[in-house]
Design a protein around this motif. Structure first.
Motif: not given
Lengths: 388, 110
Positions: A73-83, A56-57, A95-100
């Motif tokens: 664990y990668v915290f993306g700008r688009d709310g994505g949390l990727t393991k 993601g972003d 998981v995409v856990q929020s909008g931002n």
């Protein structure tokens, strides 16, 4: 790609396929922010092992590691949390856990991953294994409005601390029982906290203020004392320069009783005496500092800069506070990461599409590798430090 | 260099001196740099996809209602009291105007 790099990548691939166990203590990742991709690297021989995409972003992405140093664990700008599984170089869960969102932290016991969100403002806590949601903490400030959350840091005892940007608060969330987080709220801590850091012992939480000259400090061992203002009015009333990039407070840069902090809107790094919490000096630097980082032994201070000086990196000798060298590693140097014991530093030069590696003793470049618009660089050794 | 081009250059330079506000449309090369700047440097606060971060979202939908002049004024002068810095010094008026129209989707480069 040069023949050399092809060979190195091929070697990396072979290594990945062979059955020989692969250790993870010298692994790391480089964020390719525009392409939503990570490069998995190995810092012993400055090698790229492979890429993982689909994240993601990744503008402003940050990374924490599992305590076994296998997963990022990668915290993306688009709310994505990727393991991401560094060994198999694939996404283990996402998981995409929020909008931002803006960043996150991992608990002391490694079982909880917390994410700071801008939109909707708050903190969400996930099971590190399954990425199932375990706690949701909406950041509704004293003003009744939902606030953006910044500066989320892990302390000891599964405690997290974070700041509310819009309402100017610091909250401490005790997650010893993850299903029932205990919150302590400190209000009126100052205008627009924009980022924070926590000391290596997990005790001292410092939030940088954008809307005021000063820093808010909370002693987590004595939370009853409340938030204190330190370095008040360090700008001495002078108009700050336009801030083209917010400074970062990630990473506790302290040696002895001195901590080093980038000043907002000024060409200075501030030195704070941590016994008295008074200013202990300023180091004039070549531009507006973004990161002010200490080599792990504390002997050198490395500083990178916001526009228009973002092609420079300055290295200072800490005992004498003298400038050792001004480096020009490439265009738009966004991030620096030391190898675990500090003999080398990796730097991303976004607009040169490369990552460069310098020897910290000679201050000379020892390696360089291609990367597409690289930003953050994170080594697995972070897994074993509080507040990174 | 031919006489004609030199003359044209001079006239343009004089015009620039007289009316900085009429600085000419960015060249294709400069436009590409500006586009990169929006994604990378503005993106650090507004998000690389302009969906917002510390800064407000700068999506076409949201900007549709806001005139380009208001946006370019915000870009040049910043928003005092917020982290939005003034970009005057880094950008001239034509460039700020180009970015404003680019954000609104009114330039063809996007």
């Amino acid at each position: 790609m040069s023949a050399r790099w092809t060979a190195i990548l091929a070697a990396g691939l072979l290594a990945a396929c062979s059955s020989a166990p692969r250790p993870t203590g010298d692994l790391g990742v480089i964020v390719e922010r525009a392409d939503g991709r990570l490069i998995v690297v190995e810092s012993t021989t400055n090698t790229q092992l492979g890429r993982v995409s689909g994240l993601g972003d990744l503008s402003h992405a940050s990374v924490v590691f599992s305590r076994d140093e296998r997963f990022a664990y990668v915290f993306g700008r688009d709310g994505g949390l990727t393991k991401v599984d560094l060994l198999e170089r694939r996404i283990a869960k996402r998981v995409v856990q929020s909008g931002n969102s803006i960043g996150g932290a991992i608990s002391q016991d490694g079982r909880l991953v917390a994410v700071a969100n801008y939109e909707p403002g708050g903190v969400k806590v996930f099971d590190a294994d399954s990425l199932d949601l375990v706690a949701d903490i909406p950041a509704v400030g004293a003003d009744g409005e939902r606030s953006k959350v910044v500066g989320l840091e892990d302390s000891t005892d599964n405690v997290f601390a974070f700041s509310l940007y819009d309402s100017g608060e610091i909250w401490v969330a005790d997650l010893k029982d993850p299903k029932a987080p205990k919150l302590t709220k400190h209000t009126g801590i100052g205008k627009q906290p924009y980022d924070a850091l926590i000391s290596l012992d997990g005790r001292t939480y410092l939030a940088g203020l954008f809307g005021e000259d000063g820093i808010a400090m909370l002693d987590l061992w004595n939370p009853g004392q409340g938030v204190r203002r330190v370095l008040d009015h360090y700008g001495r009333g002078q108009e700050p320069l336009p801030v083209y990039k917010m400074p970062h407070l990630e990473g506790w840069a302290a040696v002895g009783n001195h901590a080093f902090l980038p000043a907002v809107g000024r060409h200075e790094v501030l030195v704070v005496d941590m016994d008295t919490w008074k200013e202990a000096g300023r180091i004039p630097v070549a531009g507006q500092p973004v990161f002010a980082m200490l080599r792990p032994d504390g002997r050198q201070l490395w500083v990178n800069f916001a526009l228009p000086d973002n092609g420079k990196v300055q290295v200072f000798d800490v005992p004498t506070r003298k400038l050792l060298k001004t480096l020009e590693p490439g265009k738009a140097v966004l991030h620096m990461e030391f190898t675990p014991r500090g003999e080398r530093v990796w730097m991303s030069a976004r607009d040169s599409d490369k990552v460069v590696v310098y020897d910290t003793a000679t201050l000379e470049k020892v390696a360089e590798m291609p990367a597409t618009k690289p930003s953050g660089i994170f080594f697995t050794a972070r897994a074993h430090r509080i507040g990174l | 260099m031919s006489r004609g081009r030199l003359g044209g250059g001079l006239v343009a330079a004089l015009l620039l001196l007289a009316t900085p506000a009429l600085a000419s449309e960015p060249t294709a090369l400069r436009a590409a740099e500006l586009k990169d700047m929006v994604i990378q440097d503005c993106g650090s606060c507004h998000g690389m996809t302009m969906k917002g971060g510390l800064g407000l979202p700068l999506t076409r939908d949201r900007l549709a209602e806001i005139p380009a002049e208001a946006l370019s004024a915000a870009i040049l002068d910043g928003r005092p009291g917020t982290p939005m810095p003034p970009w005057r010094g880094m950008l001239n008026e034509a460039e700020a105007d180009w970015i404003a129209r680019y954000l609104k989707g009114e330039t063809d480069v996007r």
